[in-house]
Design a protein around this motif. Sequence first.
Motif, PDB file in Angstrom:
ATOM      1  N   UNK A  26     136.582  73.333   9.157  1.00  0.00           N
ATOM      2  CA  UNK A  26     136.055  73.579  10.502  1.00  0.00           C
ATOM      3  C   UNK A  26     136.836  74.737  11.105  1.00  0.00           C
ATOM      4  N   UNK A  27     136.218  75.446  12.040  1.00  0.00           N
ATOM      5  CA  UNK A  27     136.884  76.628  12.592  1.00  0.00           C
ATOM      6  C   UNK A  27     136.393  76.908  14.001  1.00  0.00           C
ATOM      7  N   UNK A  28     137.128  77.736  14.699  1.00  0.00           N
ATOM      8  CA  UNK A  28     136.750  78.181  16.025  1.00  0.00           C
ATOM      9  C   UNK A  28     137.061  79.650  16.203  1.00  0.00           C
ATOM     10  N   UNK A  29     136.241  80.350  16.957  1.00  0.00           N
ATOM     11  CA  UNK A  29     136.434  81.764  17.263  1.00  0.00           C
ATOM     12  C   UNK A  29     136.384  81.940  18.771  1.00  0.00           C
ATOM     13  N   UNK A  30     137.324  82.711  19.306  1.00  0.00           N
ATOM     14  CA  UNK A  30     137.402  82.924  20.741  1.00  0.00           C
ATOM     15  C   UNK A  30     137.756  84.380  21.023  1.00  0.00           C
ATOM     16  N   UNK A  31     137.000  84.980  21.915  1.00  0.00           N
ATOM     17  CA  UNK A  31     137.260  86.371  22.282  1.00  0.00           C
ATOM     18  C   UNK A  31     137.182  86.504  23.797  1.00  0.00           C
ATOM     19  N   UNK A  32     138.195  87.128  24.372  1.00  0.00           N
ATOM     20  CA  UNK A  32     138.229  87.388  25.808  1.00  0.00           C
ATOM     21  C   UNK A  32     138.679  88.825  26.020  1.00  0.00           C
ATOM     22  N   UNK A  33     138.060  89.509  26.959  1.00  0.00           N
ATOM     23  CA  UNK A  33     138.452  90.877  27.259  1.00  0.00           C
ATOM     24  C   UNK A  33     138.330  91.131  28.757  1.00  0.00           C
ATOM     25  N   UNK A  34     139.055  92.158  29.198  1.00  0.00           N
ATOM     26  CA  UNK A  34     139.003  92.559  30.590  1.00  0.00           C
ATOM     27  C   UNK A  34     139.066  94.081  30.656  1.00  0.00           C
ATOM     28  N   UNK A  35     138.164  94.663  31.419  1.00  0.00           N
ATOM     29  CA  UNK A  35     138.175  96.099  31.663  1.00  0.00           C
ATOM     30  C   UNK A  35     138.068  96.310  33.158  1.00  0.00           C
ATOM     31  N   UNK A  36     139.171  96.782  33.733  1.00  0.00           N
ATOM     32  CA  UNK A  36     139.265  96.934  35.177  1.00  0.00           C
ATOM     33  C   UNK A  36     138.900  95.606  35.841  1.00  0.00           C
ATOM     34  N   UNK A  37     137.816  95.553  36.575  1.00  0.00           N
ATOM     35  CA  UNK A  37     137.468  94.319  37.282  1.00  0.00           C
ATOM     36  C   UNK A  37     136.409  93.491  36.560  1.00  0.00           C
ATOM     37  N   UNK A  38     136.073  93.916  35.348  1.00  0.00           N
ATOM     38  CA  UNK A  38     135.094  93.185  34.549  1.00  0.00           C
ATOM     39  C   UNK A  38     135.823  92.310  33.523  1.00  0.00           C
TER      40      UNK A  38
END
Length: 993
Positions: A847-859
């Motif tokens: 079993x596995x999980x993938x997570x991605x988070x990003x921020x660009x200026x106020x986005x």
Amino acid sequence: MIKTKTLYLVLVVIFYILPFGVEAQEESALNAVSATITNKSGDALEGVHILASKSRNRAVTNENGSFSIKVQVKDILVLTRLGYERMVVYIDNGSLESESIVLKQWGVIEPQEDTNIALGSMPFERITGSVERITGEELNDFPTAFTREALAGRLSGLQTSYNNGSTVAESFGNSIRGQGVGQLFVDGIPSVDIVLTPAEIDDVVIAKDYGSSFMYGTLGAPGAIIVNTKHGLPGGRLFRFKSRTGVRTPTFLPNTMNAQDYARNYNIALSNDGLSPIYTQSDIDDYTNGTNPVMNPNNDYYEDFANGISTYTHLTGDFSGGNEDVQYFSHLGYYTTDGIENVGEGRKLTRLRLNNNVQIKFGNTGHVNVGIGGSFNKRNEPRLNANSAFNTMYNYPANAIPYKINDTIFGRTQEFGTNLLVDLANGNIMEDERRDAFARIGLDLDLSEVTEGLTLKGLVGMYTLNVLSSFLDLRPHTAEPVFTPNGDGTYETSFREFSPEKISFNFSKLGDRVDRSQYIQANLHYNRDFSKNHKVIADVFFTNQKLTGSQLQQNTIYRNIGLRANYLLNEKYVLEGKLLNSPIRQLSQDERDKINYDAGIAWLLHKESFLDSADWLNFLKFRANFGVQSRPVSQFFISEHQYGSSGAGTFGVFRGETAGAGGSNRVFTASDLVTPKQEYLSVGLDFQMFNSKVNGQLNYFNIRNYDQITVASNLYAIIPSNYTPLMSYGDSRRRGVDANISYNNKIGDFAYKLGVNAMYNVSYNTLSNSITYPRGEEQRNAIGNQGGRIIGLQAAGIFQNDAEIASATPQLFGEVKPGDIRYVDFNNDGVIDEKDYHEVGKSPRVSFGLNYMMQYKNWSFSIHGDGVLGGKYVEQLNWNRGINDYTQELANSWPVSNSLPRLTTLSNSNNYRTSSFWLKDASYFNVRSIMVAYSLPQNLLKDIGVKEFSLSGSVKNPFVISSNKERFMPSRNKGYSEHPVLKAFELGIQVSF
């Protein structure tokens, strides 16, 4: 004893009076202070919001991470930024201790920081077990009101499943390393569920092995989830309001045949069985044209009853703050949703949630932690629950019954007794109210004047759950139409009555539930640094939990007495030992007196001289622990009678009777039973590299569960089952690895974090109540083999004609016809029977999980998902279901194609059994959530008193990647025999003052 209601009211008053006394301002001259804020990697952080608590001034860091703010001589700075944990910095004598401030980033290892483990906390670098932590702010980017769901795919070794997909009964399950969750603690109090929303949570810690969960005792053996709710921080008041509104639709609904297609294919099935068709061409024409909806109905259940859109609204308000002496947090949440049924009043749920925490410091000797809260849930729905409704839709063919025969009579038959129009829109209505409440008081008392480093900690808590259910009994007129043909082609209609009249009653009680849990914990905590090279942490614990309730046959008590000692040598080597008496009260006194033990080590490799030159390495810890812990058993009374004819082999008193219905009486004691035990070995690494950009861990675990109490009926084939004894007999193992790694980076205004976690685990059956097959059939044995094996026959296609059948090896599973599955003679004995069963596949192991988070200026943007790799499952979707509905896929049955065997109306024991023919790939990746958000720039907000204003859009369960388009792979029965899992589209707004 203080009444629950009285205690609740007193504590609520305390919570709402205290905040108004903790904000006294000190008037003094203002000083300007300046500093630069970075993350642990040294990247300057722009857009950090700084609030001076006493001067009430605000500032925002520039592109270089610098800020300047006017403060009082003694002041408190509160620092906040998306992706980082809130931080408090104290101003003393009008100046900062350092002009360089480092914010803690989500998911970055902090070796010296205390991390919650069983019955306390410890610096991360000194924990000898595997723990993972996630903050509530991280979970908040998941569009859900359920913390268990928000944990999906986020932490290694933790799997999340869909329990109930119905909007008004939605629930989720978690499992640690395939063993379930042994103990769940919320703010130090044991709980049966996480009723909290992500908005209430400070952090969640997964304690995966004995290095972190051992002191919880028997219930903590499989691991633990430790939840801590938010608390106030010194530094002024914060009010945060959040609104989320969305719509939900099914992720998947079956594609079933309409009435005319069903009639044609059912006739084919009858013909294959050597029987005459029952549907005439006239019937099929009437289904198609809709000219006779009573005699020849053509229903589309999903369109008629489940084509609605569920709407929901989730509103939360948080109020927090404080000073050096008192901090407080109050959460109020409102959640409402309806169902996807588009007839009747549908399903509706309303939930009101309250949670309050306050910490009060008294003198220099300690502080008190008080918590109180609960929720009120009101649910209205048809008495036919959502899972049963969808099971009916799946099983009933389109021509099963007419919804209505005329304006006053509803249709039903003896074969098909559920009329969905009646049960969803015109039948019984259920209403229930669920009220749960908790209260806790904790005391931390510094006893350093008695002995340096000594602290006394105490905690008392209680939890109550009341469920009040009632229903309105409505009985519409239902009957089965009976058609008698006349000679001229017309027919006479008569009725077989089922419910001849409509009878209405007022709401009547359906059944009430009352549960109570009382908990007490005392801990003598010793933390002392004798020198730089010798540091000791020791704890002596006592806990007692008492469970009472209407769902229990008896009161249940869990009592633990334990000792934990942790020694740090030369700041590099950790030795830890634990002893615990965690008795199972149902067993003999000798068994109750036994001691469980655990030992652990940790080696801080990054501090060794041979790694001094490894500039890329920030932190590296090797750890291992081994222990033996008792496991709980089902509730029963010691030395009591078991009455009943079934001989199930369990302890207990059957309804207090003195003789069973079948006349069989059994008397036994627990003197011959020993404590069920779990043996746990865990070895792992925690690491941080490349200037804190890479963080992760790698673990190996080996678990043995033995002396499990069971009825070993297969050992006593000649003894009547009523007298089969209980034995300490079961023995199984589970081995595997789990790991996670995350990479975070910042390039100019662009910051991102990518996380991957995975687990491989496999079970082994060492000893169980399983049949032992004779020599030559060892491949069928469960004992001595891995778990999760799929045992069946090897298929070799489909017989095309009688000649192929005549020349093939005989198959002894009933009459074989063209269109039936052909099997391989695995043991080469000249016949194909049960002896040819062998392993044809394995269930998924990864079993596995993938997570991605990003921020660009106020986005900001995030995406989360989980899934499984490899493995098979047995697809029984298209096995014979008698007169039940057909899926469109059955139209491809032989001889149209060889993808499915011939249609049949009988129970075909040759085709419908486990074989490689029915195996399908179990792999999938489920995108759990996608969210995009925009926050207004701080420079625009700071002058109007608003700390944060953000807008968000999100989607939940948008799609699943798999090779099987006929199933919702994460939970294959959802949409068929159970309510489907729903996808959601949501808009949100968040404002902080």
